[in-house]
Scaffold this active site. Sequence first.
Site, PDB file in Angstrom:
ATOM      1  CB  SER A  12      -0.890   0.026   1.236  1.00 42.04           C
ATOM      2  OG  SER A  12      -1.389   1.352   1.409  1.00 42.04           O
ATOM      3  CG  HIS A  37      -3.792  -1.858  -1.645  1.00 41.03           C
ATOM      4  ND1 HIS A  37      -4.890  -2.637  -1.952  1.00 41.03           N
ATOM      5  CD2 HIS A  37      -4.161  -1.107  -0.568  1.00 41.03           C
ATOM      6  CE1 HIS A  37      -5.878  -2.380  -1.087  1.00 41.03           C
ATOM      7  NE2 HIS A  37      -5.458  -1.442  -0.246  1.00 41.03           N
ATOM      8  CG  ASP A  39      -5.088   1.982   1.083  1.00 45.73           C
ATOM      9  OD1 ASP A  39      -6.017   1.161   0.967  1.00 45.73           O
ATOM     10  OD2 ASP A  39      -3.952   1.682   1.505  1.00 45.73           O
ATOM     11  CG  MET A  41      -8.343   6.625   2.661  1.00 46.00           C
ATOM     12  SD  MET A  41      -7.418   6.659   4.197  1.00 46.00           S
ATOM     13  CE  MET A  41      -6.606   5.058   4.115  1.00 46.00           C
ATOM     14  CG  HIS A  70      -9.205  -0.449  -0.344  1.00 49.06           C
ATOM     15  ND1 HIS A  70      -8.546  -0.632   0.865  1.00 49.06           N
ATOM     16  CD2 HIS A  70     -10.528  -0.562  -0.072  1.00 49.06           C
ATOM     17  CE1 HIS A  70      -9.445  -0.855   1.816  1.00 49.06           C
ATOM     18  NE2 HIS A  70     -10.651  -0.810   1.281  1.00 49.06           N
ATOM     19  CG  MET A  72     -11.271   2.475   2.363  1.00 51.36           C
ATOM     20  SD  MET A  72      -9.687   2.459   3.212  1.00 51.36           S
ATOM     21  CE  MET A  72      -8.606   2.708   1.806  1.00 51.36           C
ATOM     22  CG  MET A 141     -11.228  -3.143   5.554  1.00 51.78           C
ATOM     23  SD  MET A 141      -9.733  -2.629   4.670  1.00 51.78           S
ATOM     24  CE  MET A 141      -8.699  -1.978   5.991  1.00 51.78           C
ATOM     25  N   GLY A 146      -8.510   3.634   7.433  1.00 54.22           N
ATOM     26  CA  GLY A 146      -8.227   5.062   7.584  1.00 54.22           C
ATOM     27  C   GLY A 146      -6.745   5.358   7.684  1.00 54.22           C
ATOM     28  CG  PHE A 147      -5.250   6.540  10.203  1.00 52.49           C
ATOM     29  CD1 PHE A 147      -4.794   7.775   9.753  1.00 52.49           C
ATOM     30  CD2 PHE A 147      -6.503   6.466  10.795  1.00 52.49           C
ATOM     31  CE1 PHE A 147      -5.573   8.917   9.913  1.00 52.49           C
ATOM     32  CE2 PHE A 147      -7.295   7.593  10.955  1.00 52.49           C
ATOM     33  CZ  PHE A 147      -6.826   8.829  10.517  1.00 52.49           C
ATOM     34  N   GLY A 148      -2.509   3.667   8.046  1.00 53.51           N
ATOM     35  CA  GLY A 148      -1.546   2.572   8.073  1.00 53.51           C
ATOM     36  C   GLY A 148      -1.002   2.397   9.484  1.00 53.51           C
ATOM     37  N   GLY A 149      -0.301   1.302   9.703  1.00 52.07           N
ATOM     38  CA  GLY A 149       0.426   1.110  10.955  1.00 52.07           C
ATOM     39  C   GLY A 149      -0.415   0.709  12.155  1.00 52.07           C
ATOM     40  CG  ASP A 177      -5.895  -3.267   3.320  1.00 52.23           C
ATOM     41  OD1 ASP A 177      -4.845  -2.939   3.900  1.00 52.23           O
ATOM     42  OD2 ASP A 177      -6.552  -2.495   2.589  1.00 52.23           O
ATOM     43  N   GLY A 178      -4.438  -4.686   6.415  1.00 53.54           N
ATOM     44  CA  GLY A 178      -4.341  -4.023   7.712  1.00 53.54           C
ATOM     45  C   GLY A 178      -3.557  -4.850   8.707  1.00 53.54           C
ATOM     46  N   GLY A 179      -2.412  -4.313   9.120  1.00 55.68           N
ATOM     47  CA  GLY A 179      -1.619  -4.986  10.142  1.00 55.68           C
ATOM     48  C   GLY A 179      -0.957  -6.272   9.677  1.00 55.68           C
ATOM     49  N   GLY A 199       1.385  -2.117   4.173  1.00 54.52           N
ATOM     50  CA  GLY A 199       1.926  -0.772   4.025  1.00 54.52           C
ATOM     51  C   GLY A 199       3.184  -0.615   4.841  1.00 54.52           C
ATOM     52  CB  SER A 200       3.697   0.182   8.418  1.00 58.11           C
ATOM     53  OG  SER A 200       2.705  -0.726   8.835  1.00 58.11           O
TER      54      SER A 200
HETATM   55  C1  DX5 Z   1      -6.090   1.078   5.819  1.00 64.31           C
HETATM   56  C2  DX5 Z   1      -5.693   0.787   4.390  1.00 64.31           C
HETATM   57  C3  DX5 Z   1      -4.549  -0.149   4.317  1.00 64.31           C
HETATM   58  C4  DX5 Z   1      -3.316   0.329   5.036  1.00 64.31           C
HETATM   59  C5  DX5 Z   1      -2.506  -0.849   5.450  1.00 64.31           C
HETATM   60  O1  DX5 Z   1      -7.153   1.941   5.829  1.00 64.31           O
HETATM   61  O2  DX5 Z   1      -6.762   0.234   3.666  1.00 64.31           O
HETATM   62  O3  DX5 Z   1      -4.258  -0.521   2.975  1.00 64.31           O
HETATM   63  O4  DX5 Z   1      -2.544   1.185   4.272  1.00 64.31           O
HETATM   64  O5  DX5 Z   1      -1.415  -0.386   6.190  1.00 64.31           O
HETATM   65  P1  DX5 Z   1      -0.649  -1.318   7.212  1.00 64.31           P
HETATM   66  O6  DX5 Z   1      -0.116  -2.488   6.427  1.00 64.31           O
HETATM   67  O7  DX5 Z   1       0.437  -0.447   7.715  1.00 64.31           O
HETATM   68  O8  DX5 Z   1      -1.618  -1.750   8.260  1.00 64.31           O
HETATM   69 ZN    ZN Z   2      -6.340  -0.726   1.553  1.00 64.79          ZN
END
Ligand code: DX5
Ligand code: ZN
Length: 229
Positions: A12, A37, A39, A41, A70, A72, A141, A146-149, A177-179, A199-200
């Site tokens: 991402s 990917h 994102d 938003m 994606h 959102m 999800m 909303g946020f990475g990390g 997707d996420g964590g 992402g992170s």
């Molecule tokens: C969250 C996004 C994800 C996010 C994943 O709203 O849809 O794609 O960037 O980031 P990580 O891998 O850091 O959780």
């Molecule tokens: Zn995503």
Amino acid sequence: MSQDRSIKIAPSILSADFANFGAEIRAIEAQGADWVHIDVMDNHFVPNLTFGPQAVAAFRPHVKTFMDVHLMISPVDPYIDAYAEAGADMITAHVEAESHIHRTLQAIRATGKMVGISLNPGTPLESIDYVLDLVDMVLLMTVNPGFGGQKFIESGVEKTRRLKRMIGDRPVLIQVDGGITPETAPAVVAAGADVLVAGSAVFKGGSAEAPEVYGENMRAIRAAAEGGR
Ligand code: DX5
Ligand code: ZN
């Protein structure tokens, strides 16, 4: 392609350097990313604001693999054509984002792009019972979007397993997707995930000038994931 069940890593770019997207995309692809990917938003469906169609169109020439968009955003329908024209290969909409999700998925299909449906962590799988035949991919999800990390929500593992059973023989991919990290990847892959968004865990420690770190990060996720299979 939906029959291809090899594990795919989809970094991402939400965790990339926002002043350097072209080079960041080229770097992750050179280092082994399967998909890119994006994102999107809207600061309404989720509490953050990112990429309009013009930004996505600017990413397009740099993406040689597969551009996974994606959305959102809510509403979705007024923007489907714009993201299709921006060059998305797959457009994923949230089941929570439109009252008439069946119509939304038909509208995505009509663009000729691949069709994804996404569920937030609190949304039951039953909400997609009657649209599973309309999609190429289901995105679960595993954080609140909303946020990475953020930290992986564990109930996503059991949800992935149940979704895999629901899908049965259909040619539908499962994306999580996420964590996602080398620690969380094995369980979701064992449960049935095909595409891992990260992402992170991909971008940490690297840069377009030190891209080999991205490669190491992706290899660590892939190796852990393949162990899960
Ligand atoms: C969250 C996004 C994800 C996010 C994943 O709203 O849809 O794609 O960037 O980031 P990580 O891998 O850091 O959780
Ligand atoms: Zn995503």
